[in-house]
Design a protein around this motif. Structure first.
Motif, PDB file in Angstrom:
ATOM      1  N   TRP A 130      55.472  50.552  35.192  1.00  0.00           N
ATOM      2  CA  TRP A 130      57.221  50.083  35.222  1.00  0.00           C
ATOM      3  C   TRP A 130      57.167  48.798  36.017  1.00  0.00           C
ATOM      4  O   TRP A 130      57.793  47.681  35.616  1.00  0.00           O
ATOM      5  CB  TRP A 130      58.201  51.067  35.360  1.00  0.00           C
ATOM      6  N   ALA A 131      56.689  49.010  37.070  1.00  0.00           N
ATOM      7  CA  ALA A 131      56.799  47.860  38.198  1.00  0.00           C
ATOM      8  C   ALA A 131      55.839  46.603  37.706  1.00  0.00           C
ATOM      9  O   ALA A 131      56.221  45.650  37.818  1.00  0.00           O
ATOM     10  CB  ALA A 131      56.379  48.377  39.596  1.00  0.00           C
ATOM     11  N   GLU A 132      54.873  46.930  37.300  1.00  0.00           N
ATOM     12  CA  GLU A 132      53.726  45.864  36.719  1.00  0.00           C
ATOM     13  C   GLU A 132      54.550  44.899  35.760  1.00  0.00           C
ATOM     14  O   GLU A 132      54.232  43.740  35.825  1.00  0.00           O
ATOM     15  CB  GLU A 132      52.674  46.676  35.985  1.00  0.00           C
ATOM     16  N   MET A 133      55.502  45.503  35.039  1.00  0.00           N
ATOM     17  CA  MET A 133      56.065  44.907  34.147  1.00  0.00           C
ATOM     18  C   MET A 133      56.714  43.505  34.653  1.00  0.00           C
ATOM     19  O   MET A 133      56.904  42.372  34.072  1.00  0.00           O
ATOM     20  CB  MET A 133      56.941  45.493  33.161  1.00  0.00           C
ATOM     21  N   GLU A 134      57.301  43.795  35.957  1.00  0.00           N
ATOM     22  CA  GLU A 134      58.087  42.873  36.443  1.00  0.00           C
ATOM     23  C   GLU A 134      57.309  41.928  37.561  1.00  0.00           C
ATOM     24  O   GLU A 134      57.735  41.146  38.369  1.00  0.00           O
ATOM     25  CB  GLU A 134      59.291  43.493  37.221  1.00  0.00           C
ATOM     26  N   MET A 135      56.006  42.066  37.454  1.00  0.00           N
ATOM     27  CA  MET A 135      54.899  41.396  38.475  1.00  0.00           C
ATOM     28  C   MET A 135      54.202  40.369  37.805  1.00  0.00           C
ATOM     29  O   MET A 135      52.878  40.244  38.030  1.00  0.00           O
ATOM     30  CB  MET A 135      54.170  42.269  39.500  1.00  0.00           C
ATOM     31  N   PRO A 136      54.707  39.340  36.848  1.00  0.00           N
ATOM     32  CA  PRO A 136      53.760  38.356  36.276  1.00  0.00           C
ATOM     33  C   PRO A 136      52.736  37.474  37.134  1.00  0.00           C
ATOM     34  O   PRO A 136      51.615  37.389  36.661  1.00  0.00           O
ATOM     35  CB  PRO A 136      54.929  37.751  35.473  1.00  0.00           C
ATOM     36  N   VAL A 137      53.254  37.183  38.134  1.00  0.00           N
ATOM     37  CA  VAL A 137      52.427  36.299  39.090  1.00  0.00           C
ATOM     38  C   VAL A 137      51.262  37.172  39.538  1.00  0.00           C
ATOM     39  O   VAL A 137      50.009  36.874  39.562  1.00  0.00           O
ATOM     40  CB  VAL A 137      53.225  35.838  40.249  1.00  0.00           C
ATOM     41  N   LEU A 138      51.654  38.400  40.160  1.00  0.00           N
ATOM     42  CA  LEU A 138      50.392  39.241  40.560  1.00  0.00           C
ATOM     43  C   LEU A 138      49.416  39.556  39.344  1.00  0.00           C
ATOM     44  O   LEU A 138      48.269  39.671  39.583  1.00  0.00           O
ATOM     45  CB  LEU A 138      51.165  40.546  41.140  1.00  0.00           C
ATOM     46  N   ARG A 139      50.147  39.789  38.227  1.00  0.00           N
ATOM     47  CA  ARG A 139      49.024  39.926  36.849  1.00  0.00           C
ATOM     48  C   ARG A 139      48.318  38.952  36.605  1.00  0.00           C
ATOM     49  O   ARG A 139      47.055  39.052  36.339  1.00  0.00           O
ATOM     50  CB  ARG A 139      49.973  40.242  35.765  1.00  0.00           C
ATOM     51  N   SER A 140      48.661  37.742  36.726  1.00  0.00           N
ATOM     52  CA  SER A 140      47.976  36.650  36.700  1.00  0.00           C
ATOM     53  C   SER A 140      46.935  36.570  37.673  1.00  0.00           C
ATOM     54  O   SER A 140      45.730  36.003  37.443  1.00  0.00           O
ATOM     55  CB  SER A 140      48.510  35.135  36.272  1.00  0.00           C
ATOM     56  N   ILE A 141      47.070  36.904  38.895  1.00  0.00           N
ATOM     57  CA  ILE A 141      46.164  36.560  39.761  1.00  0.00           C
ATOM     58  C   ILE A 141      45.071  37.811  39.561  1.00  0.00           C
ATOM     59  O   ILE A 141      43.760  37.537  39.971  1.00  0.00           O
ATOM     60  CB  ILE A 141      46.851  36.678  41.224  1.00  0.00           C
ATOM     61  N   LYS A 142      45.408  39.107  39.240  1.00  0.00           N
ATOM     62  CA  LYS A 142      44.715  40.008  39.062  1.00  0.00           C
ATOM     63  C   LYS A 142      43.715  39.682  37.925  1.00  0.00           C
ATOM     64  O   LYS A 142      42.403  39.642  38.079  1.00  0.00           O
ATOM     65  CB  LYS A 142      45.371  41.272  38.348  1.00  0.00           C
ATOM     66  N   GLU A 143      44.104  38.816  36.855  1.00  0.00           N
ATOM     67  CA  GLU A 143      43.191  38.485  35.590  1.00  0.00           C
ATOM     68  C   GLU A 143      42.279  37.384  36.342  1.00  0.00           C
ATOM     69  O   GLU A 143      41.127  37.454  36.135  1.00  0.00           O
ATOM     70  CB  GLU A 143      44.043  37.491  34.711  1.00  0.00           C
ATOM     71  N   GLN A 144      42.630  36.425  37.284  1.00  0.00           N
ATOM     72  CA  GLN A 144      41.883  35.505  37.804  1.00  0.00           C
ATOM     73  C   GLN A 144      40.557  36.065  38.730  1.00  0.00           C
ATOM     74  O   GLN A 144      39.594  35.893  38.831  1.00  0.00           O
ATOM     75  CB  GLN A 144      42.754  34.710  38.762  1.00  0.00           C
ATOM     76  N   PHE A 145      41.149  37.292  39.334  1.00  0.00           N
ATOM     77  CA  PHE A 145      40.265  37.833  40.449  1.00  0.00           C
ATOM     78  C   PHE A 145      39.424  38.696  39.660  1.00  0.00           C
ATOM     79  O   PHE A 145      37.884  39.018  40.138  1.00  0.00           O
ATOM     80  CB  PHE A 145      41.067  38.980  41.363  1.00  0.00           C
ATOM     81  N   SER A 146      39.579  39.359  38.440  1.00  0.00           N
ATOM     82  CA  SER A 146      38.691  40.096  37.736  1.00  0.00           C
ATOM     83  C   SER A 146      37.456  39.223  37.071  1.00  0.00           C
ATOM     84  O   SER A 146      36.237  39.778  37.189  1.00  0.00           O
ATOM     85  CB  SER A 146      39.284  40.806  36.374  1.00  0.00           C
ATOM     86  N   LYS A 147      37.652  37.833  37.053  1.00  0.00           N
ATOM     87  CA  LYS A 147      36.507  36.911  36.708  1.00  0.00           C
ATOM     88  C   LYS A 147      35.875  36.562  37.917  1.00  0.00           C
ATOM     89  O   LYS A 147      34.723  36.592  38.096  1.00  0.00           O
ATOM     90  CB  LYS A 147      37.205  35.886  35.756  1.00  0.00           C
ATOM     91  N   GLY A 148      36.611  36.056  38.859  1.00  0.00           N
ATOM     92  CA  GLY A 148      35.945  35.415  39.933  1.00  0.00           C
ATOM     93  C   GLY A 148      35.346  36.433  41.098  1.00  0.00           C
ATOM     94  O   GLY A 148      34.376  36.046  41.930  1.00  0.00           O
ATOM     95  N   LYS A 149      35.936  37.665  41.200  1.00  0.00           N
ATOM     96  CA  LYS A 149      35.519  38.458  42.200  1.00  0.00           C
ATOM     97  C   LYS A 149      35.518  37.815  43.937  1.00  0.00           C
ATOM     98  O   LYS A 149      34.616  38.063  44.258  1.00  0.00           O
ATOM     99  CB  LYS A 149      34.384  39.184  42.226  1.00  0.00           C
ATOM    100  N   PRO A 150      36.877  37.246  44.059  1.00  0.00           N
ATOM    101  CA  PRO A 150      36.708  36.526  45.481  1.00  0.00           C
ATOM    102  C   PRO A 150      36.827  37.727  46.733  1.00  0.00           C
ATOM    103  O   PRO A 150      36.470  37.065  47.868  1.00  0.00           O
ATOM    104  CB  PRO A 150      37.962  35.915  45.423  1.00  0.00           C
ATOM    105  N   LEU A 151      36.779  38.816  46.358  1.00  0.00           N
ATOM    106  CA  LEU A 151      36.875  39.755  47.308  1.00  0.00           C
ATOM    107  C   LEU A 151      35.607  40.674  47.473  1.00  0.00           C
ATOM    108  O   LEU A 151      35.666  41.804  47.978  1.00  0.00           O
ATOM    109  CB  LEU A 151      38.103  40.453  47.534  1.00  0.00           C
ATOM    110  N   LYS A 152      34.650  40.309  46.578  1.00  0.00           N
ATOM    111  CA  LYS A 152      33.363  41.177  46.564  1.00  0.00           C
ATOM    112  C   LYS A 152      32.868  41.496  47.656  1.00  0.00           C
ATOM    113  O   LYS A 152      32.574  40.850  48.727  1.00  0.00           O
ATOM    114  CB  LYS A 152      32.321  40.473  45.534  1.00  0.00           C
ATOM    115  N   GLY A 153      32.532  42.819  47.871  1.00  0.00           N
ATOM    116  CA  GLY A 153      31.935  43.263  49.037  1.00  0.00           C
ATOM    117  C   GLY A 153      32.660  43.515  50.508  1.00  0.00           C
ATOM    118  O   GLY A 153      32.204  43.885  51.539  1.00  0.00           O
TER     119      GLY A 153
END
Ligand code: ADE
Length: 419
Positions: free
Chosen positions: A21-44
């Motif tokens: 329910w909260a995720e629906m109202e968090m579009p900016v974080l969702r787009s960062i999540k998508e970006q993070f899933s591809k780039g893995k900037p926090l790997k390790g």
């Protein structure tokens, strides 16, 4: 199952639905999540987060995990944990969580120690308790840590004090100082969630009440604005002449707290300081006065003094404690003087936490790439991150804005042109 200490793992199903329910109202974080899933900037990276355990925080944890981090979480306040969220993070997301709503102080600090046993590379704080415990009790772990982030005004003040004394051992990015954080979270978030907490705890009518706001920082401005919006007669107390002047010209009555104590019906502290509502204030308050706090620590109301003065004490409804004074007047303290917006309500709404936590996610990734060039001090959020978050939020709201024309852009760079 991953290591954890939560109230009831059986609450995970309910927690999962609320997180969605909260995720629906968090579009900016969702787009960062998508970006993070591809780039893995926090790997390790092992990340230790000490935040309010809410549905919004759960979405941040999922985002960091999508970015390749191994995350663990504990509560940043003994009364702010949502037990169903804690359970869901453990059961459905394999994230170690150490947090139970209503935990005592010893358990609170034990949970921070449990968190630190993950030997983090990055810390994420809301109030600087992890940094403080690391520097005081687990100095052996400091050499692993490359950087940290801090969510709140109170934490930033503590960390700046550490940096000034030369004791801070790694760089911190002050997420609170981003404009997309404090102008929105502190003002509109605290404004709404504080009223929500007071209403859920008391069900009192705000219209016509004398509503005293102690502190006119961004949180105080938000609370005063929303109280006025509901028809309260709002009084502001301050120690800073500029803020007091601003509150006056914003149309509020400004006076010393002792004067306000004599006339107030509902009091909210949002100063970040101690003993703002003190023993002397309790002595002059009206029968039935309601006192609560929305600042980070439970030190703004001098509860020890009230406890000592009182001849009677009982819980009259959940999150409402009645103290009877020798003069027979009754004073009601909400949520043990802890953050009322998280104690009796659910904290800031998701839409505003979207921007705060977008800052947390992007600043963590920034710290990973830039930490070698950073000193052991407190840094502001880079302006590019702030602007990017504002742009993404506007886009998600379907709001378009203008661009400077070439002539306007040249004009801003020139000094020759006058009338
Ligand atoms: N601080 C205030 N509101 C919050 C929320 N909903 N989640 C996490 N931290 C918060």
């Amino acid at each position: 199952m991953v290591k954890h200490d939560v109230k009831d793992i059986g609450l995970a199903g309910q927690g999962k639905l609320r997180i969605e329910w909260a995720e629906m109202e968090m579009p900016v974080l969702r787009s960062i999540k998508e970006q993070f899933s591809k780039g893995k900037p926090l790997k390790g990276m092992r990340m230790a987060a000490c935040l309010h355990v809410t549905t919004e925080t759960a979405n941040l944890m999922e985002t960091l995990k999508a970015g390749g981090a191994e995350v663990a979480l504990c509560a940043s306040n003994p009364l702010s944990t949502q037990d169903d969220v804690a359970a869901s993070l453990v059961k459905n997301s394999d994230i170690p969580v150490f947090a139970i709503k209503g935990e005592d102080n010893d358990t609170y600090y034990k949970h921070i120690m449990d968190l630190l046993s993950f030997a983090p590379h990055l810390t994420m704080d809301d109030g600087a308790d992890v940094v403080s415990v690391l520097h005081k009790e687990r100095q052996d772990l400091l050499s692993n840590v490359i950087a940290g982030t801090e969510e709140t005004t109170t934490g930033v003040i503590r960390l700046r004090a550490m940096a000034e004394k030369g004791v801070l051992r790694y760089p911190i990015i002050a997420v609170n100082d981003a404009l997309t954080k404090h102008l929105f979270d502190n003002r509109y978030g605290t404004g709404q969630s504080t009223m929500d907490g007071i209403l859920r705890a008391t069900n009192r009518l705000i219209a016509g009440a004398v509503f005293v706001v102690c502190g006119y920082g961004w949180c105080g401005r938000g609370v005063a604005m929303r109280a006025r919006g509901m028809g309260a007669r709002v009084v502001v107390t301050e120690i800073n002449p500029l803020k007091a002047l601003e509150a006056t010209m914003d149309g509020y009555d400004v006076m010393p707290v002792m004067d306000a104590a004599k006339i107030g019906n509902i009091f909210v502290t949002v100063t970040g300081n101690i003993n703002v509502i003190s023993e002397k204030c309790f002595g002059v308050m009206n029968d039935g006065a309601i006192v609560c706090n929305s600042g980070h620590f439970n030190a703004e109301i001098e509860l020890k003094a009230l406890t000592e003065m009182a001849v009677g004490r009982r819980e009259i409804r959940p999150f409402v404690e009645e103290f009877t004074l020798p003069n027979k007047r009754r004073i009601y303290v909400l949520g043990e003087g802890r953050l009322i917006n998280l104690a009796s309500a659910e904290g800031h709404p998701s839409s505003v936490m979207d921007m705060s936590f977008a800052n947390q996610a992007l600043c963590s990734a920034y710290a990973v790439t830039k930490h070698e060039g950073l000193k052991n001090t407190v840094y502001s959020v880079p302006e590019e991150i702030d602007r990017e978050i504002a742009k993404l939020k506007l886009k998600s709201m379907g709001i378009k804005i203008d661009k400077l024309t070439k002539a306007q852009s040249d004009y801003l760079k020139s000094w020759e042109m006058g009338t």
